[in-house]
Design a protein around this motif. Structure first.
Motif, mmCIF file in Angstrom:
data_model
loop_
_atom_site.group_PDB
_atom_site.id
_atom_site.type_symbol
_atom_site.label_atom_id
_atom_site.label_comp_id
_atom_site.label_asym_id
_atom_site.label_seq_id
_atom_site.Cartn_x
_atom_site.Cartn_y
_atom_site.Cartn_z
ATOM 1 N N LEU A 1 8.683 -10.236 15.093
ATOM 2 C CA LEU A 1 9.193 -10.010 16.450
ATOM 3 C C LEU A 1 9.354 -8.505 16.640
ATOM 4 C CD1 LEU A 1 11.906 -12.835 16.337
ATOM 5 C CD2 LEU A 1 9.659 -12.962 17.437
ATOM 6 N N SER B 1 12.992 -13.351 23.724
ATOM 7 C CA SER B 1 12.342 -14.597 24.143
ATOM 8 C C SER B 1 12.070 -15.571 22.994
ATOM 9 C CB SER B 1 11.018 -14.277 24.849
ATOM 10 O OG SER B 1 10.135 -13.604 23.967
ATOM 11 N N ALA B 2 12.323 -15.141 21.774
ATOM 12 C CA ALA B 2 12.020 -15.987 20.616
ATOM 13 C C ALA B 2 12.936 -17.203 20.556
ATOM 14 C CB ALA B 2 12.167 -15.178 19.328
ATOM 15 N N GLU C 1 11.632 -7.359 23.636
ATOM 16 C CA GLU C 1 11.220 -8.476 24.485
ATOM 17 C C GLU C 1 10.913 -9.721 23.642
ATOM 18 O OE1 GLU C 1 10.556 -4.756 26.752
ATOM 19 O OE2 GLU C 1 10.103 -5.419 24.713
ATOM 20 N N SER C 2 10.226 -9.515 22.526
ATOM 21 C CA SER C 2 9.884 -10.661 21.679
ATOM 22 C C SER C 2 11.122 -11.254 21.008
ATOM 23 C CB SER C 2 8.855 -10.254 20.622
ATOM 24 O OG SER C 2 9.349 -9.244 19.774
ATOM 25 N N THR D 1 9.188 -6.329 19.118
ATOM 26 C CA THR D 1 9.744 -5.669 20.302
ATOM 27 C C THR D 1 11.041 -6.341 20.714
ATOM 28 O OG1 THR D 1 8.596 -7.109 21.880
ATOM 29 C CG2 THR D 1 7.418 -5.128 21.124
#
Length: 231
Positions: free
Chosen positions: A77, A85-86, A81-82, A79
């Motif tokens: 993961l 949203s994970a 953002e990742s 970023t």
């Protein structure tokens, strides 16, 4: 240059309770600096938010373990953002070995989402704002401010700091909030950032929770709790 070791040393030796002076604190600081040199957090990171997440994961876990887990976490993961949203299950799996992984996964996810959406991905520069982020308490906020922004609003108090500061006569308290208040009162502000790390390193090397090595400790002549001869 170290402040002179005056009659205060004799007072410490004869009484387990004394009022720490600025000179006493300065001697402790410079002796520890001589022992440990320039210090930084042992947690490894490449981005500011990664450091904050590493500190969240370090609760009830060793820095060594965290440093084994985070490279894999941030590779999977990469970023903010990742991370935001994970799925929680994925984060849980990646941080499982740090312990308390379910609560920590919720904190990491919540932290990433709020930092991204409310702070544009940038770590705040005050304790007041940092503690609004999931997983960030006062101690963690102090650690982040020290490492990332080089700001000392308070004194980091973990189990090592709490134990060492009491042995050194800098506090009589056991509650971390009260310990921090005493340390901020008894220690010059310019020493707060480094001394918190010095106390942690001292606790790991010489003054362990279940065993002390007073005979070889750099503070053996200063510490009122030392079992080593002062002369």
């Amino acid at each position: 240059m170290l402040p002179k070791n005056t009659s205060e040393s004799k007072k410490r030796q004869s009484s387990p309770s004394f009022s720490p002076t600025p000179e006493y604190v300065s001697r402790i600081y410079f002796l520890l600096r001589k022992e440990f040199g320039d210090v930084n957090s042992p947690l490894q990171y490449s981005k500011d938010y990664e450091f904050a997440i590493s500190v969240i994961l370090s609760a009830q876990c060793t820095d060594e373990r965290v440093n084994q887990v985070t490279p894999i976490l941030f590779k999977e993961l990469p970023t903010l953002e990742s991370l935001a949203s994970a799925p929680l299950k994925k984060i849980e799996k990646l941080i499982y070995s740090t312990g308390f992984y379910k609560n920590k996964a919720k904190s990491v996810s919540g932290f990433a989402n709020l930092l991204l959406n409310e702070y544009d991905g940038k770590l705040p520069k005050s304790i007041k704002e940092l503690i609004k982020l999931p997983g960030i308490g006062r101690k963690t906020a102090n650690v982040v401010l020290n490492e990332i922004h080089h700001i000392s609003e308070g004194f980091v108090v973990d189990t090592h700091v709490k134990r060492i500061s009491k042995k050194l006569g800098l506090t009589k308290q056991t509650d971390p909030v009260k310990v921090e208040k005493d340390l901020m009162q008894n220690i010059q502000p310019e020493y707060w950032m480094d001394l918190s790390l010095y106390f942690i390193f001292l606790g790991r090397k010489y003054c362990k929770a279940h065993k002390t090595f007073c005979e070889t400790c750099i503070l053996r002549k200063e510490c009122p709790s030392s079992t080593s001869p002062k002369d």
